[in-house]
Design a protein around this motif. Structure first.
Motif, PDB file in Angstrom:
ATOM      1  N   PHE A   1      46.852  44.839  36.800  1.00 21.73           N
ATOM      2  CA  PHE A   1      46.042  43.664  37.119  1.00 21.73           C
ATOM      3  C   PHE A   1      46.797  42.843  38.155  1.00 21.73           C
ATOM      4  N   ARG A   2      46.233  42.737  39.360  1.00 20.86           N
ATOM      5  CA  ARG A   2      46.874  42.013  40.453  1.00 20.86           C
ATOM      6  C   ARG A   2      46.273  40.610  40.580  1.00 20.86           C
ATOM      7  N   LEU A   3      47.151  39.611  40.541  1.00 17.91           N
ATOM      8  CA  LEU A   3      46.752  38.235  40.815  1.00 17.91           C
ATOM      9  C   LEU A   3      47.355  37.862  42.165  1.00 17.91           C
ATOM     10  N   THR A   4      46.513  37.547  43.128  1.00 22.45           N
ATOM     11  CA  THR A   4      46.995  37.232  44.468  1.00 22.45           C
ATOM     12  C   THR A   4      46.725  35.770  44.793  1.00 22.45           C
ATOM     13  N   LEU A   5      47.801  35.001  44.973  1.00 20.15           N
ATOM     14  CA  LEU A   5      47.655  33.610  45.380  1.00 20.15           C
ATOM     15  C   LEU A   5      47.034  33.608  46.772  1.00 20.15           C
ATOM     16  N   ASN A   6      45.943  32.852  46.937  1.00 26.24           N
ATOM     17  CA  ASN A   6      45.142  32.982  48.152  1.00 26.24           C
ATOM     18  C   ASN A   6      44.808  31.612  48.751  1.00 26.24           C
ATOM     19  N   ASP A   7      45.793  30.749  48.760  1.00 30.76           N
ATOM     20  CA  ASP A   7      45.616  29.410  49.324  1.00 30.76           C
ATOM     21  C   ASP A   7      46.610  29.231  50.467  1.00 30.76           C
ATOM     22  N   ALA A   8      46.473  30.102  51.481  1.00 25.77           N
ATOM     23  CA  ALA A   8      47.454  30.155  52.572  1.00 25.77           C
ATOM     24  C   ALA A   8      47.568  28.834  53.321  1.00 25.77           C
ATOM     25  N   LYS A   9      46.463  28.078  53.425  1.00 29.11           N
ATOM     26  CA  LYS A   9      46.506  26.808  54.144  1.00 29.11           C
ATOM     27  C   LYS A   9      47.513  25.843  53.519  1.00 29.11           C
ATOM     28  N   ARG A  10      47.636  25.929  52.204  1.00 29.53           N
ATOM     29  CA  ARG A  10      48.604  25.074  51.494  1.00 29.53           C
ATOM     30  C   ARG A  10      49.843  25.878  51.105  1.00 29.53           C
ATOM     31  N   ARG A  11      50.036  27.000  51.773  1.00 28.21           N
ATOM     32  CA  ARG A  11      51.202  27.865  51.532  1.00 28.21           C
ATOM     33  C   ARG A  11      51.306  28.255  50.061  1.00 28.21           C
ATOM     34  N   ASN A  12      50.118  28.474  49.479  1.00 29.64           N
ATOM     35  CA  ASN A  12      50.023  28.904  48.072  1.00 29.64           C
ATOM     36  C   ASN A  12      50.774  27.960  47.118  1.00 29.64           C
ATOM     37  N   ALA A  13      50.668  26.682  47.400  1.00 34.87           N
ATOM     38  CA  ALA A  13      51.324  25.681  46.561  1.00 34.87           C
ATOM     39  C   ALA A  13      50.764  25.716  45.141  1.00 34.87           C
ATOM     40  N   LEU A  14      51.596  25.338  44.192  1.00 35.15           N
ATOM     41  CA  LEU A  14      51.144  25.250  42.803  1.00 35.15           C
ATOM     42  C   LEU A  14      50.439  23.908  42.603  1.00 35.15           C
TER      43      LEU A  14
ATOM     44  N   SER B   1      38.460  30.147  45.831  1.00 33.04           N
ATOM     45  CA  SER B   1      39.029  31.445  46.225  1.00 33.04           C
ATOM     46  C   SER B   1      40.536  31.339  46.374  1.00 33.04           C
ATOM     47  N   ILE B   2      41.157  30.465  45.573  1.00 34.57           N
ATOM     48  CA  ILE B   2      42.598  30.278  45.707  1.00 34.57           C
ATOM     49  C   ILE B   2      43.387  31.330  44.945  1.00 34.57           C
ATOM     50  N   LEU B   3      42.707  32.080  44.088  1.00 33.95           N
ATOM     51  CA  LEU B   3      43.375  33.138  43.336  1.00 33.95           C
ATOM     52  C   LEU B   3      42.453  34.338  43.267  1.00 33.95           C
ATOM     53  N   LEU B   4      42.893  35.450  43.834  1.00 25.24           N
ATOM     54  CA  LEU B   4      42.100  36.671  43.816  1.00 25.24           C
ATOM     55  C   LEU B   4      42.557  37.562  42.667  1.00 25.24           C
TER      56      LEU B   4
ATOM     57  N   CYS C   1      54.947  31.290  47.721  1.00 25.01           N
ATOM     58  CA  CYS C   1      54.558  30.051  47.040  1.00 25.01           C
ATOM     59  C   CYS C   1      55.527  28.954  47.453  1.00 25.01           C
ATOM     60  N   SER C   2      54.988  27.839  47.922  1.00 22.80           N
ATOM     61  CA  SER C   2      55.827  26.744  48.431  1.00 22.80           C
ATOM     62  C   SER C   2      56.213  25.729  47.364  1.00 22.80           C
ATOM     63  N   GLY C   3      55.851  26.006  46.106  1.00 21.63           N
ATOM     64  CA  GLY C   3      56.186  25.055  45.047  1.00 21.63           C
ATOM     65  C   GLY C   3      55.054  24.073  44.819  1.00 21.63           C
ATOM     66  N   HIS C   4      55.372  22.918  44.260  1.00 20.21           N
ATOM     67  CA  HIS C   4      54.347  21.924  43.985  1.00 20.21           C
ATOM     68  C   HIS C   4      53.700  21.428  45.272  1.00 20.21           C
ATOM     69  N   ASP C   5      52.447  21.013  45.171  1.00 24.05           N
ATOM     70  CA  ASP C   5      51.720  20.452  46.301  1.00 24.05           C
ATOM     71  C   ASP C   5      52.181  19.006  46.488  1.00 24.05           C
TER      72      ASP C   5
ATOM     73  N   GLU D   1      47.222  21.554  41.284  1.00 19.54           N
ATOM     74  CA  GLU D   1      46.578  21.516  39.970  1.00 19.54           C
ATOM     75  C   GLU D   1      45.579  22.653  39.838  1.00 19.54           C
ATOM     76  N   GLU D   2      44.822  22.885  40.918  1.00 19.37           N
ATOM     77  CA  GLU D   2      43.800  23.933  40.886  1.00 19.37           C
ATOM     78  C   GLU D   2      44.427  25.318  40.730  1.00 19.37           C
ATOM     79  N   MET D   3      45.526  25.553  41.455  1.00 14.27           N
ATOM     80  CA  MET D   3      46.179  26.853  41.381  1.00 14.27           C
ATOM     81  C   MET D   3      46.751  27.108  39.990  1.00 14.27           C
ATOM     82  N   MET D   4      47.398  26.104  39.418  1.00 12.15           N
ATOM     83  CA  MET D   4      47.978  26.280  38.082  1.00 12.15           C
ATOM     84  C   MET D   4      46.885  26.527  37.049  1.00 12.15           C
ATOM     85  N   THR D   5      45.750  25.836  37.186  1.00 11.63           N
ATOM     86  CA  THR D   5      44.632  26.053  36.267  1.00 11.63           C
ATOM     87  C   THR D   5      44.081  27.470  36.402  1.00 11.63           C
TER      88      THR D   5
END
Length: 271
Positions: free
Chosen positions: A22-35, A10-13, A69-73, A37-41
């Motif tokens: 078409f709305r893409l919402t970064l949804n990985d708040a715990k990692r500050r929506n870091a990019l 559920s990292i991308l809604l 987005c906090s950048g790379h993880d 590997e999973e998010m980039m995929t």
């Protein structure tokens, strides 16, 4: 209006509205929506799908949580050092994946708008710069802080240097200091500063204006804009003239011109 989650957790809604946004919402708040590997995929899969989806006319990239987005993880990156090559293969893979994602955004046939709430840092700032348009909340902040941790923001530099002046880009890159929303607008990193409470509404209104145009014309114009930027003036005019000739021969150009002359709304065929 329909909602469905990305196939990758559920990292991308993903949300598609009836008006073609078409709305893409970064949804990985715990990692500050870091990019990560999973998010980039997840983003790559969604954007590739949207490029072929005829219903999608405009894309908005937004985020949940305190950071856009906090950048790379960096935890993932640091873990990569445990390999025998000290992370060489892993780092190469991660930065290549990120660069491919940013180029996908620039080369995407649909206009893409960044809706920025919170902090956009490092590759997150790069993400904002790669989008065709960006609107930021009054409390949004922008930073390329790599220099502060011994890792110059070289890939974010590519996007920054193609969107804002050299002096403004170098100031961000060399100081690693935070830029507020008003300065981000002044230097051209974002288009508009919006009251935080109205950010999504304003982003949607902008997207809906663009979505009302011929998608064929939008695709033609976006591609031509980026293609001509690095040409000489002479080559750019030769290229743009050919694009206009080809554009004039399309059904939507004929319909649009006729509708203007007849004082009516055009009926786009997207051809």
């Amino acid at each position: 209006m329909s909602n469905k989650e990305s196939p990758i957790e559920s990292i991308l809604l993903e949300e598609f509205t009836d008006n073609g946004v078409f709305r893409l919402t970064l949804n990985d708040a715990k990692r500050r929506n870091a990019l990560s590997e999973e998010m980039m995929t997840a983003m790559t899969l969604s954007l590739n799908h949207a490029s072929k989806d005829g219903k999608t006319r405009v894309i908005i990239i937004a985020a949940n949580g305190p950071a856009f987005c906090s950048g790379h993880d960096l935890k993932q990156m640091s873990a990569g050092r445990s390999a025998d090559d000290d992370g060489l293969e892993y780092f190469t893979k991660v930065f290549s994946s990120c660069s491919a994602l940013m180029q996908l955004i620039v080369n995407h046939p649909k206009p893409i708008i960044a809706e920025v709430a919170g902090v956009a840092a490092a590759a997150g700032c790069q993400l904002v710069a790669c989008c065709d348009l960006a609107v930021g909340g009054e409390s949004s902040r922008y930073i390329t802080p790599g220099v502060n941790i011994g890792l110059f923001c070289s890939t974010p530099m590519v996007a920054l240097s193609r969107n804002i002046s050299n002096k403004a880009a170098m100031e961000m890159l060399l100081t690693g200091e935070m830029v507020d929303a008003n300065k981000a607008e002044r230097i051209g990193l974002i288009n508009r500063v919006i009251n935080d409470k109205n950010l999504t509404i304003s982003a949607m209104e902008l997207a809906e204006v663009i979505a009302s145009k011929s998608s064929m014309t939008l695709k033609t114009g976006k591609q031509a804009f980026y293609n001509q930027k690095d040409m000489s003036i002479s080559d750019a005019y030769d290229y743009a003239s050919k694009v206009m000739v080809d554009n004039m021969l399309t059904l939507d150009a004929k319909e649009g011109i006729n509708a203007f002359l007849e004082k009516r709304q055009p009926k786009w065929q997207d051809e």
